[in-house]
Design a protein around this motif. Structure first.
Motif, mmCIF file in Angstrom:
data_model
loop_
_atom_site.group_PDB
_atom_site.id
_atom_site.type_symbol
_atom_site.label_atom_id
_atom_site.label_comp_id
_atom_site.label_asym_id
_atom_site.label_seq_id
_atom_site.Cartn_x
_atom_site.Cartn_y
_atom_site.Cartn_z
ATOM 1 N N ARG A 1 -23.255 -33.048 -82.292
ATOM 2 C CA ARG A 1 -23.590 -32.082 -81.246
ATOM 3 C C ARG A 1 -22.945 -30.729 -81.540
ATOM 4 N NH1 ARG A 1 -23.009 -34.379 -75.341
ATOM 5 N NH2 ARG A 1 -24.547 -35.752 -76.297
ATOM 6 N N ALA A 2 -21.715 -30.785 -82.035
ATOM 7 C CA ALA A 2 -21.007 -29.548 -82.366
ATOM 8 C C ALA A 2 -21.744 -28.767 -83.452
ATOM 9 C CB ALA A 2 -19.582 -29.870 -82.824
ATOM 10 N N LYS A 3 -22.250 -29.489 -84.461
ATOM 11 C CA LYS A 3 -22.996 -28.828 -85.537
ATOM 12 C C LYS A 3 -24.263 -28.176 -84.993
ATOM 13 C CE LYS A 3 -21.411 -31.480 -89.540
ATOM 14 N NZ LYS A 3 -21.773 -32.483 -90.576
ATOM 15 N N THR A 4 -24.914 -28.869 -84.041
ATOM 16 C CA THR A 4 -26.129 -28.315 -83.426
ATOM 17 C C THR A 4 -25.809 -27.021 -82.685
ATOM 18 O OG1 THR A 4 -27.008 -30.550 -83.133
ATOM 19 C CG2 THR A 4 -28.037 -28.798 -81.842
ATOM 20 N N ILE A 5 -24.716 -27.043 -81.923
ATOM 21 C CA ILE A 5 -24.282 -25.846 -81.188
ATOM 22 C C ILE A 5 -23.954 -24.725 -82.160
ATOM 23 C CG2 ILE A 5 -22.459 -24.890 -79.699
ATOM 24 C CD1 ILE A 5 -22.203 -27.725 -78.459
ATOM 25 N N LEU A 6 -23.239 -25.091 -83.242
ATOM 26 C CA LEU A 6 -22.824 -24.119 -84.252
ATOM 27 C C LEU A 6 -24.051 -23.427 -84.866
ATOM 28 C CD1 LEU A 6 -20.085 -24.723 -86.906
ATOM 29 C CD2 LEU A 6 -22.291 -23.864 -87.626
ATOM 30 N N HIS A 7 -25.028 -24.227 -85.309
ATOM 31 C CA HIS A 7 -26.222 -23.663 -85.940
ATOM 32 C C HIS A 7 -27.019 -22.804 -84.965
ATOM 33 C CE1 HIS A 7 -26.444 -25.379 -89.998
ATOM 34 N NE2 HIS A 7 -25.805 -26.417 -89.505
ATOM 35 N N ALA A 8 -27.047 -23.239 -83.705
ATOM 36 C CA ALA A 8 -27.836 -22.518 -82.697
ATOM 37 C C ALA A 8 -27.198 -21.189 -82.307
ATOM 38 C CB ALA A 8 -28.008 -23.384 -81.458
ATOM 39 N N ALA A 9 -25.871 -21.120 -82.373
ATOM 40 C CA ALA A 9 -25.158 -19.969 -81.819
ATOM 41 C C ALA A 9 -24.747 -18.923 -82.847
ATOM 42 C CB ALA A 9 -23.922 -20.455 -81.072
ATOM 43 N N ILE A 10 -24.355 -19.374 -84.053
ATOM 44 C CA ILE A 10 -23.845 -18.421 -85.043
ATOM 45 C C ILE A 10 -24.951 -17.444 -85.455
ATOM 46 C CG2 ILE A 10 -23.010 -18.179 -87.415
ATOM 47 C CD1 ILE A 10 -21.323 -20.586 -87.047
ATOM 48 N N GLY A 11 -24.591 -16.189 -85.526
ATOM 49 C CA GLY A 11 -25.549 -15.167 -85.935
ATOM 50 C C GLY A 11 -26.371 -14.614 -84.792
ATOM 51 N N ARG A 12 -26.100 -15.081 -83.549
ATOM 52 C CA ARG A 12 -26.870 -14.606 -82.394
ATOM 53 C C ARG A 12 -26.045 -13.660 -81.514
ATOM 54 N NH1 ARG A 12 -31.086 -19.157 -80.243
ATOM 55 N NH2 ARG A 12 -31.895 -19.767 -82.290
ATOM 56 N N GLY A 13 -25.086 -13.026 -82.114
ATOM 57 C CA GLY A 13 -24.273 -12.065 -81.364
ATOM 58 C C GLY A 13 -22.884 -12.584 -81.086
ATOM 59 N N PRO A 14 -21.937 -11.675 -80.841
ATOM 60 C CA PRO A 14 -20.527 -12.064 -80.678
ATOM 61 C C PRO A 14 -20.252 -12.940 -79.460
ATOM 62 C CG PRO A 14 -20.834 -9.723 -80.211
ATOM 63 C CD PRO A 14 -22.105 -10.215 -80.816
ATOM 64 N N ILE A 15 -20.894 -12.664 -78.320
ATOM 65 C CA ILE A 15 -20.645 -13.459 -77.120
ATOM 66 C C ILE A 15 -21.066 -14.900 -77.341
ATOM 67 C CG2 ILE A 15 -21.161 -13.743 -74.660
ATOM 68 C CD1 ILE A 15 -19.514 -11.265 -75.303
ATOM 69 N N SER A 16 -22.229 -15.080 -77.955
ATOM 70 C CA SER A 16 -22.722 -16.423 -78.259
ATOM 71 C C SER A 16 -21.782 -17.138 -79.232
ATOM 72 C CB SER A 16 -24.125 -16.338 -78.869
ATOM 73 O OG SER A 16 -24.585 -17.617 -79.262
ATOM 74 N N GLY A 17 -21.315 -16.406 -80.249
ATOM 75 C CA GLY A 17 -20.423 -16.995 -81.243
ATOM 76 C C GLY A 17 -19.086 -17.410 -80.652
ATOM 77 N N ILE A 18 -18.476 -16.528 -79.848
ATOM 78 C CA ILE A 18 -17.172 -16.827 -79.234
ATOM 79 C C ILE A 18 -17.298 -17.993 -78.256
ATOM 80 C CG2 ILE A 18 -15.389 -15.930 -77.680
ATOM 81 C CD1 ILE A 18 -15.995 -13.126 -78.955
ATOM 82 N N THR A 19 -18.357 -17.972 -77.437
ATOM 83 C CA THR A 19 -18.561 -19.041 -76.449
ATOM 84 C C THR A 19 -18.772 -20.381 -77.129
ATOM 85 O OG1 THR A 19 -19.575 -17.446 -74.929
ATOM 86 C CG2 THR A 19 -19.958 -19.772 -74.474
ATOM 87 N N SER A 20 -19.596 -20.402 -78.164
ATOM 88 C CA SER A 20 -19.874 -21.669 -78.852
ATOM 89 C C SER A 20 -18.647 -22.170 -79.606
ATOM 90 C CB SER A 20 -21.055 -21.520 -79.823
ATOM 91 O OG SER A 20 -20.768 -20.548 -80.816
ATOM 92 N N GLY A 21 -17.848 -21.250 -80.173
ATOM 93 C CA GLY A 21 -16.614 -21.645 -80.853
ATOM 94 C C GLY A 21 -15.639 -22.285 -79.888
ATOM 95 N N THR A 22 -15.557 -21.718 -78.679
ATOM 96 C CA THR A 22 -14.700 -22.287 -77.633
ATOM 97 C C THR A 22 -15.191 -23.670 -77.237
ATOM 98 O OG1 THR A 22 -14.265 -20.067 -76.759
ATOM 99 C CG2 THR A 22 -13.789 -21.933 -75.297
ATOM 100 N N LEU A 23 -16.503 -23.792 -76.998
ATOM 101 C CA LEU A 23 -17.094 -25.057 -76.554
ATOM 102 C C LEU A 23 -16.931 -26.160 -77.604
ATOM 103 C CD1 LEU A 23 -18.726 -26.648 -74.484
ATOM 104 C CD2 LEU A 23 -20.816 -25.713 -75.505
ATOM 105 N N VAL A 24 -17.203 -25.829 -78.862
ATOM 106 C CA VAL A 24 -17.086 -26.826 -79.936
ATOM 107 C C VAL A 24 -15.642 -27.301 -80.065
ATOM 108 C CG1 VAL A 24 -17.210 -27.154 -82.446
ATOM 109 C CG2 VAL A 24 -19.106 -26.077 -81.236
ATOM 110 N N THR A 25 -14.685 -26.388 -79.947
ATOM 111 C CA THR A 25 -13.265 -26.761 -80.062
ATOM 112 C C THR A 25 -12.836 -27.666 -78.910
ATOM 113 O OG1 THR A 25 -12.825 -24.669 -81.175
ATOM 114 C CG2 THR A 25 -10.918 -25.870 -80.371
#
Length: 362
Positions: free
Chosen positions: A211-235
Motif C-alpha cells: 500500500r505504501a508503494k502505491t501511495i508513493l507512486h501516486a503522490a511523488i511528482g504531483r507537487g510538494p504538498i502531495s509529496g510531504i503528505t504521502s511521505g508522512t502517511l507512509v512513515t
C-alpha cells in the motif's frame, strides 16, 4: 508489540529515576551532555548505530521521564534526525556499479542528509539562544494535559495496564543495589524498545509496504504538498522513516523520479516518524508525564518548522538540492568518497568530537 513498547518506556523512566536518584542526580549524570553540540552528536551516533530514530527518540522520552532535563534532550532529538538518514544513503550504494544510476540514487539519498543538517544549522543556534522549541513543547504539553498541575491525573488507563508489569520487574531487581537495579531496568527497557520497534516495523512492512508503494507512486511528482503528505502517511503506516526514504531511492536511481520529486516525500518521513515518540510519551504517568510529552512534541514541532521554513523559503529549499547534486557528482567519479562520506559524517567526525569533549572535561 505496541504494549511492549509502552512498558519498555515506563521501565526506562522508572529505572533511570532509581539509578540517578531523581532529577538532581539525572542532571549530574548527564552534565557532560549539557553542551548542546555534544547532545546533538550523541543523538546522531546512537541513531546511526541502531538505524532507528524511533528507537532513540523513544529511549529519550523514557530518560526525560526519569529526570533527564528537556533542555539536554532537545539537541539529542535533533541528532536523531541526522542519524536516521544513514539507511537510505547505504541503500544508494547498491546502485554503485552504474555511474549515472548511482549519481541519481546518491543524490536522492543525500538530499535528506543535507536538509536535516541545514535544519540543525538553522534551529540549534535559535534553541541555544531562546529555548523556543523547549518552551513551545511545554506550552503544547500543558495545553493537551490541562496544565502541569494536572499531569498526575492524566493517562491513568495507561498506568493501569503498564504499571503491574513494571512493578514485577522492580520486584525482580529489589535485592540488588539501587544503582544496579535501576541500570538493569534501563538496559532491559532499551532492549525491549529495540525489539518491539523492530517487530512493529516488520509486521507493518508485511501488511503495508504494498500500500505504501502505491501511495508513493501516486503522490511523488504531483507537487510538494502531495509529496510531504504521502511521505508522512507512509512513515506512519510502516513506522520507519528509513523504510520510507529507502523505498524512494531506487526509484530515483532508475530514473523514474528526480531528486527534486523525491525531496518533499523524504521531508514527510521526518514528520511521520514523530508518532512513535508521541505514542511512547503516553506510557508515562505521574509528575514527569508532562515532560515526556513535551520532548515528544518538541520533536514534532522541530520537524514541522523545518519543513515550513526551509522548504517554504526558495533560497533555503535549494541548498539541500545543490549540495546533494554536487556530492553525487563527486561520489559517482570516486566511489570511495561515498563510503568516506558515510563513515565521516555519521561516525568518525561525531566520535572525534565526543573524544575531544571528554578529554577536555577530563
Amino acid at each position: 508489540m505496541v504494549y511492549v513498547l509502552l512498558v519498555a518506556v515506563g521501565m526506562i523512566g522508572s529505572g533511570f529515576k532509581l539509578a540517578s536518584g531523581g532529577k538532581e542526580g539525572a542532571e549530574k549524570l548527564f552534565a557532560f551532555a549539557t553542551n548542546p553540540f555534544l547532545g546533538l552528536i550523541i543523538g546522531t551516533m546512537a541513531t546511526a548505530l541502531v538505524q532507528s530514530s524511533s528507537t532513540v527518540t523513544s529511549v529519550i522520552v523514557g530518560l526525560v521521564a526519569g529526570g533527564l532535563p528537556v533542555a539536554t534532550a532537545v539537541p539529542m532529538v535533533m541528532g536523531a534526525n541526522i542519524g536516521t538518514t544513514i539507511t537510505n544513503t547505504l541503500v544508494s550504494l547498491g546502485h554503485a556499479r552504474e555511474k549515472e544510476e548511482f549519481k541519481r540514487a546518491f543524490s536522492a539519498a543525500t538530499v535528506h542528509d543535507f536538509f536535516n543538517l541545514l535544519s540543525v544549522i538553522v534551529f540549534l543556534p535559535l534553541e541555544i539562544a531562546f529555548g523556543f522549541l523547549e518552551k513551545t513543547g511545554l506550552f503544547l504539553a500543558q495545553m493537551l494535559m490541562g496544565g502541569e498541575s494536572l499531569a498526575i491525573g492524566q493517562f491513568n488507563f495507561m498506568k493501569a495496564i503498564t504499571k503491574p508489569v513494571i512493578n514485577v520487574v522492580k520486584d525482580l531487581v529489589h535485592d540488588m543495589p539501587t544503582v544496579a537495579a535501576g541500570t538493569v531496568m534501563v538496559v532491559a527497557g532499551i532492549l525491549l524498545i529495540f525489539i518491539s520497534i523492530t517487530y512493529i516495523g516488520k509486521l507493518l512492512k508485511k501488511a503495508m509496504v504494498g500500500r505504501a508503494k502505491t501511495i508513493l507512486h501516486a503522490a511523488i511528482g504531483r507537487g510538494p504538498i502531495s509529496g510531504i503528505t504521502s511521505g508522512t502517511l507512509v512513515t506512519v503506516l510502516v513506522q520507519s522513516s528509513s523504510t520510507t526514504t529507502s523505498l524512494a531511492v531506487p526509484l530515483a536511481g532508475s530514473g523514474v523520479f528526480t531528486t527534486r520529486d523525491i525531496y518533499p516525500f523524504t521531508l514527510g518521513a521526518n514528520i511521520g516518524t514523530c508518532i512513535t515518540a508521541l505514542l511512547a510519551a503516553t506510557a508515562i504517568t505521574g509528575a514527569t508525564a508532562v515532560f515526556a510529552l513535551q520532548i515528544a512534541l518538541v520533536h514534532l514541532v522541530y520537524n514541522l518548522l523545518g519543513v515550513i521554513i526551509i522548504y517554504g523559503i526558495p533560497f533555503l529549499r535549494d541548498i539541500p538540492l545543490k549540495g546533494a547534486a554536487k556530492l553525487a557528482d563527486f561520489a559517482s567519479e570516486y566511489k570511495a568518497a561515498a563510503v568516506a562520506y558515510i563513515l565521516g559524517v555519521f561516525f568518525l567526525i561525531p566520535g572525534a568530537f565526543v573524544f575531544i569533549s571528554s578529554s577536555v572535561v577530563g
